[in-house]
Write a protein that holds these residues in place. Structure first.
Motif, PDB file in Angstrom:
ATOM      1  N   LEU A 261       2.517   2.241   7.726  1.00 26.79           N
ATOM      2  CA  LEU A 261       1.311   1.448   7.498  1.00 26.79           C
ATOM      3  C   LEU A 261       0.065   2.272   7.812  1.00 26.79           C
ATOM      4  O   LEU A 261      -0.946   2.184   7.108  1.00 26.79           O
ATOM      5  CB  LEU A 261       1.355   0.179   8.353  1.00 26.79           C
ATOM      6  N   GLY A 262       0.137   3.078   8.864  1.00 27.36           N
ATOM      7  CA  GLY A 262      -0.996   3.939   9.209  1.00 27.36           C
ATOM      8  C   GLY A 262      -1.298   4.968   8.130  1.00 27.36           C
ATOM      9  O   GLY A 262      -2.470   5.296   7.878  1.00 27.36           O
ATOM     10  N   LYS A 263      -0.261   5.478   7.474  1.00 31.03           N
ATOM     11  CA  LYS A 263      -0.455   6.484   6.419  1.00 31.03           C
ATOM     12  C   LYS A 263      -1.223   5.920   5.224  1.00 31.03           C
ATOM     13  O   LYS A 263      -1.825   6.686   4.451  1.00 31.03           O
ATOM     14  CB  LYS A 263       0.898   7.005   5.944  1.00 31.03           C
ATOM     15  N   LEU A 264      -1.200   4.611   5.072  1.00 27.45           N
ATOM     16  CA  LEU A 264      -1.900   4.014   3.936  1.00 27.45           C
ATOM     17  C   LEU A 264      -3.403   4.248   4.005  1.00 27.45           C
ATOM     18  O   LEU A 264      -4.107   4.062   3.005  1.00 27.45           O
ATOM     19  CB  LEU A 264      -1.606   2.517   3.875  1.00 27.45           C
ATOM     20  N   LYS A 265      -3.894   4.664   5.153  1.00 25.89           N
ATOM     21  CA  LYS A 265      -5.317   4.991   5.281  1.00 25.89           C
ATOM     22  C   LYS A 265      -5.756   6.011   4.234  1.00 25.89           C
ATOM     23  O   LYS A 265      -6.902   5.994   3.769  1.00 25.89           O
ATOM     24  CB  LYS A 265      -5.592   5.529   6.686  1.00 25.89           C
ATOM     25  N   ASP A 266      -4.832   6.884   3.847  1.00 32.39           N
ATOM     26  CA  ASP A 266      -5.160   7.938   2.873  1.00 32.39           C
ATOM     27  C   ASP A 266      -5.122   7.449   1.431  1.00 32.39           C
ATOM     28  O   ASP A 266      -5.516   8.181   0.524  1.00 32.39           O
ATOM     29  CB  ASP A 266      -4.184   9.109   3.021  1.00 32.39           C
ATOM     30  N   TYR A 267      -4.644   6.227   1.222  1.00 26.02           N
ATOM     31  CA  TYR A 267      -4.429   5.767  -0.152  1.00 26.02           C
ATOM     32  C   TYR A 267      -5.017   4.382  -0.425  1.00 26.02           C
ATOM     33  O   TYR A 267      -4.875   3.860  -1.525  1.00 26.02           O
ATOM     34  CB  TYR A 267      -2.922   5.718  -0.448  1.00 26.02           C
TER      35      TYR A 267
END
Length: 460
Positions: A261-267
């Protein structure tokens, strides 16, 4: 899901234990009274079911009461001992009539009905209804009684929603054809999801109109995505522990959920957090319609909620939440609407025959044709829906439930209170802070540990 006995009280509603008005007319015609909600699916399919049932069983008459606020009509009937025999009315409505029927033990035990064949087929009802939607508080409302008193007539998915035309060739045959734009593959795992996000980010460097990978209406909509993702990564036993505030948050498979969920910051669509509130959430939903974001977490209600700003020809698609490995489990959560028989009916056999007709292929075909996009959790209904002309992209989002490749997660966090703890704020709304960079995933997990420990202590 922990089963509980509903104990709601409806002011002014008195359940009469005497006989209902259904039964035989002087002419010998058997009368069946059916009442239900006129909601998003309309009422035309009920009229068609009535005609089909009466044709299948000559000498019967179905009297329908299908209204948006049907409780206002049938409450007086119930008090007068003339209530309906069959009711389509889900729990969770403001009037709480079904909850009162449950707490008053006014529902007929349907366990024997499940052993009967559906109309005109050599298929038992228990083998027609999807087993994944059975055996929970939706169908078995009493903690001390394993019997089925309600059946799931309709269900709606909570998962990833998108523009089906970006991924499916909608030629009406129900078969997924070539991708329309020749490049966007439908992801089924988190790795594939992020790979698509990378592709979109690269395309955007040359074309600023390229959509972003993801958005959400408000962070509260993660209340289905988080548990479903934990189930996919760590298993349903871990979800049950999480629902009871056990200290699971640092387990690697659970941590992986929040890291993704945190990685979605990039997308994520950059305007998501700014609009993720009661005033702006529709802007995030509109972004999917307008092509500014490919995916969002939502439920089937979004179709009606956004109908006024959805252009003609737009086709919604939906899918269960993502797997963590190729071929791994994918979970969705569903909302189910129940149908049941009153324990006070004078025509129990006729009422049961009507239920068996509804779940027959003949009845299901009528619902698919006239039910305005309704999905019945019955085996084979996806094929019936396609044959009736339902949009293939929409059906594709449900096929996993019908073929067993997607699992259904039913359950919720235990009711608990602790001073200074807003649990939904912690496990959902912290997403906003992670997306805008004011908190890290590690801080999110630490807050989950702290708050769940307080809530766990309150349960003891």
């Amino acid at each position: 899901m922990k089963k509980t006995v509903f104990s709601f009280l409806c002011a002014g509603l008195v359940l009469v234990s005497g006989l209902y008005a259904g039964g035989a007319k002087d002419s010998g015609t058997q009368v069946l009274k059916v009442a239900g909600l006129k909601g998003a699916y309309g009422d035309v399919y009920w009229q068609e079911l009535k005609k089909g049932f009466e044709a299948a069983y000559p000498g019967t008459e179905v009297q329908l009461t299908i209204e948006a606020q049907v409780e206002n009509t049938i409450n007086p009937q119930i008090m007068a001992g003339a209530g309906p025999d069959v009711l389509y009315l889900a729990t969770g409505r403001e009037a709480q009539l079904t909850e009162m029927m449950i707490s008053s033990k006014a529902l007929r035990d349907l366990s024997g009905l499940l052993e009967q064949n559906v109309y005109n087929e050599n298929v038992k009802l228990k083998d027609r209804i999807l087993s994944s939607i059975m055996g929970n508080g939706v169908t078995n409302p009493y903690a001390d009684d394993p019997a089925n008193y309600m059946l799931p007539l309709f269900f709606s998915s909570n998962g990833l929603f998108f523009n089906a035309d970006l991924f499916y060739e909608n030629d009406g045959d129900g078969v997924e054809g070539p991708k329309k734009d020749g490049k966007y593959e439908m992801p089924s795992t988190w790795d594939e999801f992020f790979a698509l996000g990378e592709l979109l980010n690269k395309e955007r460097a040359a074309n600023p109109d390229t959509p972003y990978l993801f958005t959400y209406p408000t962070a509260g909509y993660l209340d289905t995505m988080v548990p479903a993702s934990i189930a996919a990564s760590a298993g349903e036993d871990t979800v049950r522990k999480a629902f009871n505030y056990e200290p699971v948050w640092e387990e690697p498979a659970v941590r992986a959920v929040f890291e993704n969920l945190g990685k979605l910051k990039d997308y994520i669509l950059p305007t998501t957090v700014g609009n993720a509130n009661k005033d702006g959430f529709k802007n995030n939903q509109q972004a999917v319609i307008d092509g500014r974001a490919l995916f969002m977490t939502n439920g089937d209600w979004v179709k009606g909620e956004m109908k006024d700003t959805t252009p003609a020809g737009f086709n919604w698609g939906s899918a269960p939440f993502l797997a963590f490995t190729n071929g791994g489990a994918r979970y969705g959560t569903v909302n189910a609407e129940q149908i049941y028989i009153s324990n006070n009916t004078r025509v129990p056999e006729l009422a049961e025959k009507f239920i068996l007709y509804v779940y027959s292929n003949e009845g299901l075909a009528l619902i698919a044709k006239y039910g305005n996009g309704a999905f019945v959790p019955a085996k084979g209904y996806d094929k019936i829906a396609l044959a009736a002309g339902m949009n293939p992209g929409a059906v594709a989002g449900y096929e996993g439930y019908y073929d067993g490749s997607a699992k259904v997660l039913i359950g919720s966090f235990a009711a608990a209170n602790a001073e200074g703890v807003d649990w939904k704020q912690t496990y959902c709304a912290t997403m906003d802070s992670v997306m805008n960079g004011s908190k890290t995933v590690n801080q999110w997990i630490e807050q989950l540990k702290t708050d769940s420990a307080k809530l766990k202590a309150s349960l003891n």
